[in-house]
Design an enzyme around this catalytic site. Structure first.
Site, short mmCIF file in Angstrom:
data_model
loop_
_atom_site.label_atom_id
_atom_site.label_comp_id
_atom_site.label_asym_id
_atom_site.label_seq_id
_atom_site.Cartn_x
_atom_site.Cartn_y
_atom_site.Cartn_z
N ASP A 264 2.46 1.15 -1.46
CA ASP A 264 1.34 1.30 -0.53
C ASP A 264 0.83 -0.09 -0.23
O ASP A 264 0.37 -0.80 -1.13
CB ASP A 264 0.27 2.18 -1.19
CG ASP A 264 -1.09 2.11 -0.49
OD1 ASP A 264 -1.15 1.65 0.67
OD2 ASP A 264 -2.09 2.50 -1.12
N GLU A 282 -1.11 2.12 4.94
CA GLU A 282 -1.85 2.79 3.87
C GLU A 282 -2.60 4.00 4.37
O GLU A 282 -2.56 5.08 3.77
CB GLU A 282 -2.83 1.82 3.20
CG GLU A 282 -3.63 2.50 2.09
CD GLU A 282 -4.49 1.54 1.29
OE1 GLU A 282 -4.57 1.72 0.07
OE2 GLU A 282 -5.07 0.61 1.88
N GLU A 283 -3.29 3.85 5.49
CA GLU A 283 -4.11 4.95 6.02
C GLU A 283 -3.25 6.16 6.40
O GLU A 283 -3.62 7.31 6.14
CB GLU A 283 -4.91 4.48 7.23
CG GLU A 283 -6.03 3.50 6.89
CD GLU A 283 -5.59 2.05 6.82
OE1 GLU A 283 -6.42 1.17 6.58
OE2 GLU A 283 -4.39 1.80 7.03
#
Length: 529
Positions: A264, A282-283
Site C-alpha cells: 500500500d 491507497e485510497e
C-alpha cells in the site's frame, strides 16, 4: 465486563459507555433511535438521505458529540441517496439495508464483549496501537461491519483524535466532498462503500482481519539486533543475495496471481485521503477492501521506523480507472482462501514514502530512511528464529544500534552454512510463496525518483529474505528498461551490499551534479534512449 487496559485505551474513541453493571452499552436515546430504524422506514421515517442525515444528527446529540459534522455532509447524504442512487436502489437501501445496519449497531456492545473475551488470552484485543508499540489487533469481520456502520452514521467521537495523531474515521467528509466539489470518482468511491454494506447485509462474512504495527527498534538489543533500525554499515556490508525480480508492464498489485505481501503506497496516516477526496493507489485499495478502514480507528500515524501490515481484508468491489477516471464496476467475489485464524490470504503492508523529496532523496540519510521503511514493512517479524540464525551465521557485528553482516576471512565453513540456511529459508518461503507485490511506491504524487525507489524496494525485499519481488510498472515510461536492468544486475551476482554501494555512488554523483541521467542509464550507458 472486566476492566482491561485494552478497553480503557480505546473507550474514549468509541460511541459507547460503561453502565452500572460494568457492561458496554449505548445511551438509551440511541437505542430508541436504532430500534426504530431496525423496524423499517414505516416506524423510523428514515426513508431518504435527507431524513437519514437528520437521524444521524439526533443520535450524535444523544451521544453528546460536540464536534460538528462537515458542513455539507447532510447535503452530501441527500445528494447520493436521493439523487445519484436510482429510485429502486434507494428504496431497497432504506427498506432493507438501513434496518439491518441498525440491528448490527444495536449488537455492537455484545460483539465487543465477545471480542474481548476471545482475545484476552492472546493480547489481540481492540486498543490504540500507539507509536513505537509493536502489536496486533484481531477483529471479526462482523465486528468490523459494526464499526464501519458507526463510521457511516458518524457516531465516533473525534475531539481527541488529533492529539493521538489518529486519522479521520467518520464518513461525513466523504459525503461532504461529494457535494462541495462533485466528481464522478468521488461518487464511485461512495458506491464502493455502499456496495460493501449491501453485501454484508445480504450475508455477513464470518472471518477475521488482523492489523499489526511493525517497527525496527530505535533501541539496541544485542539478542535481537536484526530488528534494530539499520544504519549505513548494515546495508554496505550485507552479503545477502538479491532475490528474483519479476517485472509486469500491465496488471494490478491486488490481482497478483499468487499469494504475496501487497504494498500500500501509504500516507503516514493510514488510509490517506480515503475518507476525503483522495483517489489514488491507497485510497482505491481502501474503497475496494473497505475493512481496511477499520484500522483508521485505532492506528495512529507511522514514524520513520514503522509500518502497518493488515491480513484478511476481503475485497467487495470491482473497478476500472485511476484518480479522476476511477469507476465502481460492480460486485467482486473474493475467492482467496483463508488461514487458521479465518483471515483471507490477502496481506497488505502500508509503508509511507517521503513526500516531495526532490534532491534530498539522494542524500544518505534519506536513502537509509526509505530503505529501512520498506525493510520494516517487508520483514516477517514472526520468523524471528530463522532470521536470528542467518544473521548470526553472517558474523553479526554491532554498530550504532544495528547489525552488520560481515563475511570474515577464514570462515568459509560459516559462510557455507549461512548460505545453506538462507537457501532453505527462501525455499521454505517459496512453498508459501509469500514474496512482495509492489510498484511505483513513493513516485507519482509523492514525487520520488522511480528508478531509485525500485532499487530501494529490491534491496529491502532481498534483505528481508523474501523469495521474490513482483513489480508492476503501471506502464511508467521511466521504467521501460526495468526488466533489462534487473536481469543484468542478477547476472553480475551482486548481493545487497554491492547494489547498495552502487546506489550510494550514483546518488553522491547526483548530489554533486556529476550525474545528469537516471540510475539505469548511469549504470548501463548502452541502454536505448
Amino acid at each position: 465486563m472486566e476492566d482491561s487496559a485494552e478497553l480503557e485505551s480505546i473507550l474514549p474513541y468509541l460511541p459507547l459507555v460503561i453502565g452500572s453493571s460494568r457492561r458496554l452499552l449505548w445511551p438509551s436515546k440511541v437505542v430508541e433511535a436504532l430500534e426504530a430504524m431496525s423496524r423499517g422506514p414505516d416506524h423510523s421515517l428514515v426513508n431518504c438521505g435527507e431524513v437519514l442525515s437528520i437521524a444521524i444528527s439526533d443520535m450524535r446529540a444523544s451521544l453528546s458529540l460536540a464536534d460538528p459534522l462537515a458542513l455539507s455532509a447532510p447535503l452530501g447524504y441527500a445528494l447520493f441517496f436521493d439523487e445519484l442512487m436510482s429510485g429502486a436502489d434507494s428504496r431497497k437501501w432504506f427498506a432493507e439495508d438501513i434496518p439491518k445496519l441498525a440491528n448490527l449497531l444495536l449488537r455492537l456492545p455484545s460483539l465487543l464483549e465477545v471480542h474481548y473475551q476471545n482475545s484476552r488470552a492472546y493480547g489481540y484485543g481492540l486498543r490504540i496501537l500507539g507509536p513505537q508499540q509493536p502489536g496486533m489487533v484481531l477483529l471479526s469481520q462482523e465486528l468490523i461491519g459494526a464499526l464501519l456502520a458507526c463510521s457511516l452514521f458518524c457516531l465516533f467521537p473525534i475531539s481527541n483524535r488529533g492529539l493521538k495523531h489518529l486519522p479521520t474515521i467518520n464518513f461525513d467528509q466523504l459525503f461532504a466532498s461529494l457535494y462541495d466539489s462533485y466528481s464522478e470518482s468521488q461518487e464511485n468511491k461512495v458506491r464502493c462503500i455502499i456496495c460493501y454494506f449491501q453485501r454484508i447485509c445480504l450475508q455477513m462474512p464470518t472471518g477475521s482481519v488482523s492489523f499489526e504495527r511493525k517497527l525496527l527498534s530505535l533501541e539496541h538489543h544485542p539478542w535481537q539486533s536484526f530488528l534494530s533500525y539499520p544504519y549505513a554499515d548494515f546495508w554496505t556490508k550485507s552479503t545477502i543475495p538479491l532475490c528474483p525480480f519479476q517485472v509486469h508492464s500491465s496488471g494490478l498489485i491486488e490481482d497478483h496471481a499468487i499469494e504475496a505481501l501487497e504494498v500500500d503506497f501509504a500516507n503516514k496516516y493510514l488510509g490517506g485521503g480515503a475518507l476525503h477526496r483522495g483517489c489514488v493507489q491507497e485510497e482505491i485499495r481502501f474503497m475496494i477492501n473497505p475493512e481496511l478502514i477499520a484500522g483508521m480507528l485505532f492506528l495512529p500515524s507511522m514514524a520513520d521506523n514503522e509500518a502497518i501490515e493488515i491480513v484478511g481484508a476481503e475485497r467487495f468491489s470491482d473497478y476500472t480507472g485511476y484518480a479522476s477516471s476511477f469507476w465502481f464496476s460492480g460486485d467482486y467475489v473474493d475467492k482467496r482462501s483463508v488461514d487458521f485464524l479465518g483471515r483471507r490470504k490477502t496481506r497488505i503492508v502500508a509503508i509511507d514514502a517521503l513526500c516531495s523529496p526532490r534532491m534530498k532523496q539522494y542524500k544518505l540519510k534519506y536513502l537509509i530512511r526509505e530503505t529501512n521503511k520498506a525493510f520494516c514493512g517487508f520483514l516477517d517479524q514472526s520468523k524471528y528464529s530463522q532470521y536470528k540464525r542467518i544473521f548470526k551465521m553472517n558474523s553479526v557485528q554491532l554498530n550504532e544500534g544495528s547489525s552488520l553482516p560481515i563475511k570474515a576471512k577464514g570462515e568459509s565453513r560459516t559462510e557455507e552454512v549461512r548460505k545453506s540456511d538462507e537457501k532453505s529459508w527462501r525455499l521454505e518461503d517459496c512453498e508459501n510463496y509469500i514474496g512482495i507485490a509492489t510498484g511505483n511506491w513513493g513516485c507519482g504524487a509523492f514525487g520520488g525518483d522511480p528508478e531509485v525507489k525500485t532499487i530501494i524496494q529490491w534491496l529491502a525485499a532481498s534483505q528481508a529474505l523474501r523469495p521474490f519481488i513482483s513489480y508492476y510498472t503501471f506502464g511508467l515510461e521511466a521504467l521501460q528498461s526495468l526488466a533489462q536492468v534487473t536481469q543484468w544486475i542478477i547476472l553480475q551476482k551482486w548481493n545487497v551490499g554491492d547494489l547498495w554501494n552502487i546506489l550510494i555512488e550514483y546518488s553522491s554523483q547526483k548530489l554533486r551534479g556529476e550525474a545528469d541521467v537516471g540510475f539505469f542509464a548511469w549504470l548501463l550507458p548502452s541502454l536505448p534512449k
